[in-house]
Scaffold this motif. Structure first.
Motif, PDB file in Angstrom:
ATOM      1  N   VAL A   5      35.704  65.376  29.304  1.00 32.15           N
ATOM      2  CA  VAL A   5      35.003  64.224  28.730  1.00 32.15           C
ATOM      3  C   VAL A   5      34.403  64.562  27.371  1.00 32.15           C
ATOM      4  N   LEU A   6      33.968  65.804  27.199  1.00 31.60           N
ATOM      5  CA  LEU A   6      33.411  66.145  25.894  1.00 31.60           C
ATOM      6  C   LEU A   6      34.520  66.219  24.834  1.00 31.60           C
ATOM      7  N   LEU A   7      35.683  66.730  25.218  1.00 27.70           N
ATOM      8  CA  LEU A   7      36.782  66.789  24.254  1.00 27.70           C
ATOM      9  C   LEU A   7      37.275  65.384  23.907  1.00 27.70           C
ATOM     10  N   ILE A   8      37.341  64.513  24.908  1.00 27.69           N
ATOM     11  CA  ILE A   8      37.773  63.133  24.619  1.00 27.69           C
ATOM     12  C   ILE A   8      36.782  62.445  23.699  1.00 27.69           C
ATOM     13  N   GLY A  25      35.074  56.550  23.682  1.00 29.30           N
ATOM     14  CA  GLY A  25      35.050  57.989  23.928  1.00 29.30           C
ATOM     15  C   GLY A  25      33.811  58.391  24.709  1.00 29.30           C
ATOM     16  N   LEU A  26      32.667  57.867  24.277  1.00 28.79           N
ATOM     17  CA  LEU A  26      31.418  58.226  24.955  1.00 28.79           C
ATOM     18  C   LEU A  26      31.383  57.717  26.388  1.00 28.79           C
ATOM     19  N   SER A  27      32.062  56.578  26.634  1.00 26.89           N
ATOM     20  CA  SER A  27      32.011  56.006  27.980  1.00 26.89           C
ATOM     21  C   SER A  27      32.571  56.992  29.006  1.00 26.89           C
ATOM     22  N   PHE A  28      33.515  57.840  28.589  1.00 25.04           N
ATOM     23  CA  PHE A  28      34.036  58.846  29.520  1.00 25.04           C
ATOM     24  C   PHE A  28      32.919  59.777  29.965  1.00 25.04           C
ATOM     25  N   GLY A  29      32.152  60.244  28.985  1.00 24.75           N
ATOM     26  CA  GLY A  29      31.053  61.146  29.312  1.00 24.75           C
ATOM     27  C   GLY A  29      29.982  60.459  30.123  1.00 24.75           C
ATOM     28  N   PHE A  30      29.599  59.252  29.684  1.00 25.65           N
ATOM     29  CA  PHE A  30      28.489  58.586  30.366  1.00 25.65           C
ATOM     30  C   PHE A  30      28.843  58.253  31.810  1.00 25.65           C
TER      31      PHE A  30
END
Lengths: 368, 514
Positions: free
Chosen positions: A249-252, A76-81
């Motif tokens: 990305v934050l929602l994911i 999940g975090l990888s989307f944001g990063f």
């Protein structure tokens, strides 16, 4: 002799994949050093820490149990990063997901329905996503820094948990212990291997990895997130709204963390307790980077990090070492990774001021 | 002063960068009082060479002689002590400080203390560089800012002045003023090393030219004996193709209309657009001239839909209003855009070329089907672009950042043009592009108008605009002048418009200079 760092022409693909392995190697070597300083035999210690925990089926099962939240949150975090949105508050989103998902189990206590678990899953995802929606809204609307807001919300989430577990959610017949009722069977995740704690959550983590992999490699959403992270202007040029990417990305990542929280209370824990996670939300940041922000990489790095938790427990029990050893290892791993990642963009040069090896520089011993 | 003595002589200067040889056994000499042009395309090694002379970085091998004595200069302050001054292309000035304070920062302490402002006034009068020491830099025009840099150099009594593309930010009038100053300096025996790729300037100003290509000196010549064409040929090493334009073009109906575009810039030091009106007809190339930072970027962003059009503004494509369409919807109705920044705006550096085709051609070329990127179609389209526009690259899997400026720009133009746009809007199409690619790009713009398309070119390169435009308008501080047919407006008039003088005021010009 002079040591210089020289920027590379382009990122080195080899180093991208090599650097986590080198970081793990260095962590191993330095942990042996630390064991030696602590006065225990390094070889035995390393065995106890890294090999011992996975010498049985139960050990492996436990490894996957610990890896489940790490992998879910890490992906999940990888989307944001990848899109330069820094959600540091997965721990808080996990907590809220555990409360919403677990809350549903308590609300429908003793209701025997096949729909309860799916509803809890949705509630967990929803709870985490809502908690991540706060920094998303603040960033999109007021341009606040999501690193700060998401982190601060971790403590808010923990206080909410603390309030609920001492009040509304406390088990009525629990002698005033700050714990909820034990969930009834319909609210518990099915176990995969009997006699172990390995539960269906691991399947969810693997499933999420596959979805993420498809999004990253083939789908326009993955493409847009990557573009937004690499070149925000180019993203705008291709019609991507930065605000939409921030929300997405934050929602994911929030939803994934929320799911992880729900899985923790409905799987290995089986009730809501004052401390749901030993810092999975923060450790998952290391997991995401160690796994190169790639779903498959994150599965492996999640398992490695899970091993440090197990190893820490084993070292505590068998060798009387403090539990802080786990944190030390995780920290070392992150720092070595940051150090080795430097060489993705730079190369090291010794001695001569030559850029291309030729007759003169080879005499002076240029290392490539 | 002995005339035969050289001021600066370089022998076999060689400098490697990873993967390329920036300077390969460069020999050159500059005589006292000589205005010496260093001519070459982008990437020919000019900047590397002058940075070596000025002590910014060392060379791998080679020798430098200063007035017949061998010297080594290891940093810019040593260079200044020796008598070498340099005016960089990008100024290093603090907006919030005065002229005097800015100059004091960049010079030796003895010079900076005591009567600096008198010295500034004296130098600036002596060389025709009017400058008020007490003015704040943010209130000054680009030309005036450049004067600060020049005066700062002159205060240190240099015997060699290096100027790196000094005219790229100036109006034609300001260029003429600068040339007067440079000639006066040369008369006093100061040598000037003048870096440029503008051939006409070199013919007008320089006594001698050293021409570089791929890090090597390929020729030395007297610009008076050469034509701009022959110098261009030496610079590029192949026959220079200047774009062919059709004479007696006939234009169709109006294709793109801008009505009353007002837009507050969201950039930090941006320029607000004010009441912009413009019509472009089918088959027409309209050029917008202007000095950098007068609203060009803002205009492109509004046209491309990256930034919403402000209140009351209307954009029409033919009869169709596109004001409220987003970027991709504008593409769907036939608009295409090429932004100024190639890496990071027009293309993603760390993505392959085929992925970069998806950036703008995702929907118009059906590269995305039901949300999934079709690698096969993207690669096919990418290969088509590479072939048609002669992009030199190993293939579609190459990263955009690995391409040279000219090749990447050809790729981006190919990607946009092969989508068959009805309207193409480009900003700085050949900025930093080698002359061969630039010619090809300009030709492709002209060719496009033969396919019933309208082209809007926003550029700071006046020569380029005169070469390809049918009409030219000038943008100044966010306001757009009417568009004049190219044969009805002179370079001088464009220059005045660029400097903010209205056409009706041309006759009374001359009173605003003090």
């Amino acid at each position: 002799m002079k040591i210089r760092f020289e920027p590379r022409q382009s990122e080195s693909r080899t180093v991208v994949f090599l650097s986590p392995l080198v970081a793990v190697l260095f962590t191993g070597l330095f942990s042996m050093l630390i064991f030696a300083i602590l006065g225990v035999d390094p070889i035995t210690a390393v065995y106890t820490f890294f090999i011992g925990p996975v010498t049985s089926i139960a050990g492996w099962a436990e490894l996957f149990v610990k890896a489940t939240p790490l992998v879910l949150i890490g992906i999940g975090l990888s989307f944001g990063f990848r899109s330069n949105i820094w959600n540091i508050g997965a721990e808080g989103q996990l907590t809220i997901g555990a409360l919403t998902g677990g809350g549903l189990a308590l609300l429908f206590y003793n209701v025997d329905s096949v729909f309860l678990l799916p509803a809890m899953i949705i509630a967990g995802i929803f709870g985490g996503a809502i908690w991540a929606a706060i920094p998303a809204f603040l960033r999109v609307r007021f341009n606040t820094n999501e690193i700060l807001t998401s982190l601060m919300l971790v403590y808010v989430a923990q206080l909410i948990l603390s309030y609920l577990i001492q009040g509304p959610m406390r088990a009525p017949d629990g002698y005033n212990f700050p714990e909820s009722r034990l969930f009834h069977d319909a609210a518990l995740l099915p176990t995969l291997i009997s006699e172990t704690r390995l539960h269906a959550g691991w399947i969810a983590a693997l499933f999420f990895a596959v979805i993420a992999w498809i999004l990253w490699s083939r789908h326009i959403i993955g493409f847009q997130v990557k573009v937004a992270g690499d070149a925000p202007l180019a993203a705008r040029f291709s019609g991507v709204r930065e605000k939409n990417v921030t929300w997405l990305v934050l929602l994911i990542s929030g939803g994934a963390a929320g799911l992880a929280g729900m899985i923790e209370v409905s799987g290995p824990i089986g009730q809501i307790v004052p401390i749901i996670s030993p810092g999975y939300g923060f450790t998952a940041i290391i997991v995401a980077f160690l796994g190169r922000l790639h779903p498959i990489g994150i599965i492996f790095s999640g398992m490695l990090m899970a091993l440090t938790y197990l190893g820490g427990d084993a070292a505590q029990i068998e060798m009387k070492l403090p539990n802080a050893v786990t944190g030390v290892f995780q920290g070392m791993l992150l720092f070595f990774l940051l150090a080795t990642d430097f060489f993705v963009r730079y190369r090291i040069r010794f001695g001569a001021l030559r850029e291309t090896p030729d007759k003169e520089s080879s005499k002076k011993g240029v290392v490539g | 002063m002995q005339v035969t003595r050289t001021r600066l002589k370089l022998e076999n200067i060689t400098k490697h960068y990873p993967g390329i040889i920036a300077n390969d056994s460069v020999n050159m000499s500059v005589l006292p009082g000589e205005i010496h042009a260093l001519l070459g395309e982008n990437g020919a090694g000019k900047s590397t060479l002058v940075k070596f002379i000025y002590g910014v970085h060392g060379a791998d091998s080679g020798r430098m002689f200063w007035e017949d004595k061998e010297i080594q200069i290891s940093n810019p302050s040593e260079a200044r002590k020796t008598g070498i001054g340099m005016v960089f292309q990008h100024f290093s000035l603090f907006d919030a400080l005065t002229v005097e304070e800015n100059i004091a920062i960049g010079i030796s302490q003895e010079l900076a203390t005591g009567g600096l402002s008198d010295k500034i006034i004296q130098v600036s009068n002596q060389y025709g560089l009017p400058l008020d020491p007490s003015r704040y830099v943010y209130t000054l025009s680009v030309g005036e800012r450049q004067r600060i840099e020049v005066v700062r150099c002159l205060l240190q009594n240099p015997r060699l002045l290096i100027m790196d593309e000094p005219t790229s930010v100036l109006t034609p009038q300001e260029v003429e003023e600068l040339f007067k100053t440079l000639r006066r300096l040369s008369d006093e025996g100061i040598s000037i090393l003048y870096i440029s790729h503008k051939l006409q300037e070199i013919k007008d100003l320089c006594h001698k030219a050293t021409i570089m290509r791929n890090g090597k000196v390929v020729s030395e010549c007297n610009p008076d004996d050469e034509t701009t064409r022959s110098m261009a040929e030496m610079m590029m090493g192949k026959d220079f193709i200047s774009p062919e334009r059709r004479e007696n073009k006939s234009f169709g109906s109006t294709k793109l209309s801008l009505r009353n575009i007002n837009r507050v810039s969201h950039h930090q030091h941006g320029v607000d657009l004010a009441n912009i009106d413009l019509d472009i007809k089918t088959g027409e190339v309209v050029g917008i001239a202007g000095i950098a930072g007068n609203g060009q970027t803002e205009l492109l962003e509004v046209l491309s839909g990256e930034v919403p059009v402000g209140d009351e503004g209307i954009i029409l494509l033919g009869d169709r209003e596109v004001t409220n369409l987003n970027t991709n919807d504008r593409r769907k109705v036939g608009m295409a855009f090429v932004p100024e920044e190639r890496l990071g705006h027009g293309a993603v550096p760390n993505m392959s070329l085929w992925e970069n085709t998806v950036l703008s051609a995702a929907y118009s070329m059906d590269l995305v089907i039901r949300g999934f990127v079709s690698k096969v179609s993207s690669i096919a389209f990418c290969k088509h672009v590479i072939k048609k526009f002669n992009v030199h690259t190993p293939g579609p899997n190459t990263f955009a950042s690995a391409l040279s400026g000219g090749n990447l720009q050809k790729f981006i133009f190919g990607r946009e043009i092969l989508q068959n746009p009805k309207v193409l809007i480009v900003l700085q199409p050949t900025w930093g592009v080698d002359a061969g690619s630039a010619a090809r790009i300009r030709q492709s713009l002209i060719d496009l108008t033969e396919n019933e398309a309208a082209v809007l070119v926003i550029s700071q390169d006046l020569e380029e605009l005169l070469e390809i435009s049918d009409r030219i308008a000038v943008i100044h501080e966010g306001k757009l002048s009417p568009a004049y047919p190219v044969n009805e407006i002179t370079i001088e008039e464009i220059g005045l418009l660029m400097g903010g003088v209205k056409k009706s005021e041309f006759s009374i010009r001359g009173t605003d200079e003090n």
